[in-house]
Design a protein around this motif. Structure first.
Motif, PDB file in Angstrom:
ATOM      1  N   GLY A 156      16.662   5.247 -18.246  1.00  0.00           N
ATOM      2  CA  GLY A 156      17.246   4.215 -17.363  1.00  0.00           C
ATOM      3  C   GLY A 156      16.029   3.651 -16.725  1.00  0.00           C
ATOM      4  O   GLY A 156      16.236   2.261 -16.392  1.00  0.00           O
ATOM      5  N   ASP A 157      14.991   4.406 -16.196  1.00  0.00           N
ATOM      6  CA  ASP A 157      14.182   3.617 -15.347  1.00  0.00           C
ATOM      7  C   ASP A 157      12.671   3.354 -16.268  1.00  0.00           C
ATOM      8  O   ASP A 157      11.551   3.066 -15.770  1.00  0.00           O
ATOM      9  N   ALA A 158      12.753   3.670 -17.501  1.00  0.00           N
ATOM     10  CA  ALA A 158      11.706   3.353 -18.432  1.00  0.00           C
ATOM     11  C   ALA A 158      10.364   3.923 -18.266  1.00  0.00           C
ATOM     12  O   ALA A 158       9.445   3.309 -18.473  1.00  0.00           O
ATOM     13  N   ASN A 200       0.765  -1.191   0.020  1.00  0.00           N
ATOM     14  CA  ASN A 200      -0.045  -0.175  -0.126  1.00  0.00           C
ATOM     15  C   ASN A 200       0.772   1.160  -0.062  1.00  0.00           C
ATOM     16  O   ASN A 200       0.569   2.331   0.517  1.00  0.00           O
ATOM     17  N   PHE A 201       1.988   1.050  -0.369  1.00  0.00           N
ATOM     18  CA  PHE A 201       3.102   2.417  -0.611  1.00  0.00           C
ATOM     19  C   PHE A 201       4.131   1.738  -1.236  1.00  0.00           C
ATOM     20  O   PHE A 201       4.356   0.537  -1.532  1.00  0.00           O
ATOM     21  N   GLY A 202       5.007   2.544  -1.799  1.00  0.00           N
ATOM     22  CA  GLY A 202       6.163   2.269  -2.705  1.00  0.00           C
ATOM     23  C   GLY A 202       7.252   3.084  -2.520  1.00  0.00           C
ATOM     24  O   GLY A 202       7.212   4.254  -2.313  1.00  0.00           O
ATOM     25  N   VAL A 203       8.466   2.570  -2.849  1.00  0.00           N
ATOM     26  CA  VAL A 203       9.703   3.339  -2.825  1.00  0.00           C
ATOM     27  C   VAL A 203      10.408   2.755  -4.049  1.00  0.00           C
ATOM     28  O   VAL A 203      10.877   1.349  -4.094  1.00  0.00           O
ATOM     29  N   ILE A 204      11.101   3.607  -4.948  1.00  0.00           N
ATOM     30  CA  ILE A 204      11.792   3.158  -6.160  1.00  0.00           C
ATOM     31  C   ILE A 204      13.141   3.753  -5.940  1.00  0.00           C
ATOM     32  O   ILE A 204      13.316   4.998  -5.575  1.00  0.00           O
ATOM     33  N   ILE A 205      14.045   2.800  -5.933  1.00  0.00           N
ATOM     34  CA  ILE A 205      15.551   3.358  -6.093  1.00  0.00           C
ATOM     35  C   ILE A 205      15.947   3.593  -7.523  1.00  0.00           C
ATOM     36  O   ILE A 205      16.123   2.285  -8.272  1.00  0.00           O
ATOM     37  N   THR A 206      16.113   4.704  -8.053  1.00  0.00           N
ATOM     38  CA  THR A 206      16.628   5.100  -9.250  1.00  0.00           C
ATOM     39  C   THR A 206      16.685   6.498  -9.339  1.00  0.00           C
ATOM     40  O   THR A 206      16.471   7.407  -8.805  1.00  0.00           O
ATOM     41  N   ALA A 207      17.881   6.796 -10.404  1.00  0.00           N
ATOM     42  CA  ALA A 207      18.262   8.100 -10.835  1.00  0.00           C
ATOM     43  C   ALA A 207      17.927   8.373 -12.212  1.00  0.00           C
ATOM     44  O   ALA A 207      18.430   9.144 -12.980  1.00  0.00           O
ATOM     45  N   SER A 208      16.796   7.637 -12.808  1.00  0.00           N
ATOM     46  CA  SER A 208      16.256   7.739 -14.160  1.00  0.00           C
ATOM     47  C   SER A 208      17.403   7.790 -15.273  1.00  0.00           C
ATOM     48  O   SER A 208      17.956   7.030 -15.384  1.00  0.00           O
ATOM     49  N   HIS A 209      17.587   8.981 -15.797  1.00  0.00           N
ATOM     50  CA  HIS A 209      18.392   9.181 -16.557  1.00  0.00           C
ATOM     51  C   HIS A 209      19.770   9.583 -16.450  1.00  0.00           C
ATOM     52  O   HIS A 209      20.631  10.088 -17.278  1.00  0.00           O
TER      53      HIS A 209
END
Ligand code: MG
Length: 453
Positions: A241-243, A89-98
């Protein structure tokens, strides 16, 4: 209070500002914000630091009593869809995209799968800086589980949103460039399910991004463009990078800037739905507005930022939305930028119209844009903008984000930078000469206003 979250979450260089202490404290702050009672979906892109940061973040969340569901490497929209679909019921994404490979970042996702609103980010920041963390007793810490179905669920969700039969019949030859990022786990399989003839490059996950930098600019995609021409691909799809974003290259090898593909998609959505509202930031080309209005649709302009566009879409029941950088939002699927959906929908357009991408783009209205800047001390920024509005009191002026002055089939946008002592000045007109003239005139005008203060 200092800010932690920027417009795209928290970003930094790994083991400098983006280190395990930060990740673990953000985990504790998120868990505490959720009252130590939640199921947090955690996913990453392919960066080399993903496991290190994910482990620290996970430890922080678990220490507050909240649970973690680790979905592994997924595109950002796949993590968002996992949250929306009830993996947690919550999310965390580890990404620095581009960003370059030495960077990484952390982004929070709300219960409905959208990026967290600013007010909730502020609440997490407050907990983070005050270090008011919940720390559960030994027998009350959170549970950890792995779930490897997020990408599968995401792919199947997209397939349900397009006309699979029409696409399969068209047997489109697609060159797919995953940029060695998270799309490696989804887009090749998505396109295979859609019956495309897929040739993929940079389709193995590698966080050093050996193929090309993960920002899909024309300069970074020279090899991909050459390959597209050599193999005669009808469409080329490139993810960041993270589409969450997709850039398209036409059958002649022409790189399409995001504003063109956005306008085309907006037109096709409005055409299919016989009208409807499209939401986009104020800097988007008039090309989109013209194309949408020609088919009975309307456009709502917002401040710059995908989460702002997404929330306005929910509020106004929009049929489509997006940004000029290739970020597209399809409300029938989910309210976030979605690279996989953008790819599937573009293939659907080619299949259903039977037209070449270059022909479709040529059928759009043409405009030229100039982007420049003017230096201005931060202290003068607000008053100078007020004076600019006064100067243009007889014109139509939009102050949604900075000051946008509307002219006949043209506009100028003056936006104060949040990080530098400058204004960004954008102008758009029917041809480059007119756009340049508008930019030069207004640059001069702003400089005079700043001098007079
Ligand atoms: Mg991205």
């Amino acid at each position: 209070m200092p800010r932690l979250f920027g417009t795209n979450g928290i970003r930094g260089v790994v083991n400098e500002d983006m280190n395990i202490e930060l990740a673990s404290n953000i985990g504790k702050a998120v868990g505490t914000f959720l009252g130590g009672k939640a199921k947090v979906v955690v996913g990453t892109d392919t960066r080399t630091s993903n496991t290190m940061l994910k482990s620290a973040l996970t430890a922080g969340i678990l220490s507050t009593g909240a649970d973690v569901v680790d979905v592994g490497i997924c595109p950002s929209p796949a993590v968002q869809y996992a949250v929306k679909s009830g993996f947690g019921n919550f999310g965390v994404i580890i990404t620095a995209s581009h960003n370059p490979p030495e960077f990484n970042g952390i982004k929070c996702i709300d219960t409905d799968g959208t990026e967290l609103g600013r007010n909730k980010e502020e609440a997490i920041e407050k907990i983070y800086f005050e270090k008011n963390f919940i720390a559960r007793a030994w027998n009350e810490t959170g549970n950890f589980a792995e779930n490897n179905l997020a990408n599968h669920t995401y792919i199947n969700g997209i397939v349900k949103c397009v006309d699979v039969d029409a696409i399969r019949k068209a047997k489109i030859k697609v060159l797919l460039d995953c940029s060695n990022g998270a799309a490696c786990y989804t887009s090749p399989y998505l396109l295979e399910k859609l019956g495309c003839k897929v040739i993929s490059v940079n389709a193995h996950p590698q966080g050093t991004f050996p193929g090309h930098p993960s920002e899909p600019t024309p300069e970074n995609l020279k090899d991909t463009i050459n390959l597209a021409k050599a193999i005669d691909a009808r469409l080329t799809i490139v993810h960041d990078g993270d589409a969450d974003r997709t850039i398209f290259i036409d059958q002649k090898g022409n790189y399409l800037f995001g504003d063109k593909s956005l306008a085309l998609m907006a037109r096709e959505v409005v055409k299919a739905k016989k009208g409807g509202l499209v939401v986009t930031p104020v800097a988007t080309s008039l090309c989109l507005e013209d194309a949408v209005k020609a088919h009975g649709g309307k456009v709502l302009y917002t401040k710059v930022g995908a989460p702002i566009v997404a929330r306005a879409m929910i509020e106004h029941n929009a049929v489509f939305g997006g940004e000029e950088n290739g970020g597209m939002i399809f409300p029938e699927f989910q309210y976030c930028r979605d690279g996989g959906m953008a790819a599937a929908k573009m293939i659907e357009i080619l299949a259903k119209t039977g037209m070449a991408l270059s022909e479709l783009i040529d059928s759009l209205p043409k405009y030229a844009q100039i982007k420049t800047k003017v230096e201005c001390p931060d202290a003068k920024k607000e008053i100078a903008l007020k004076k600019l509005v006064e100067h243009y009191r007889d014109k139509k002026v939009d102050t949604t984000d900075g000051v946008k002055i509307m002219f006949e089939r043209a506009w100028v946008l003056v936006r104060p930078s949040g990080t530098e002592p400058i204004y960004r000045v954008y102008s758009e007109a029917e041809d480059m000469d007119k756009a340049k003239k508008l930019a030069d005139e207004n640059k001069k005008l702003i400089e005079e206003i700043i001098k007079s203060i």
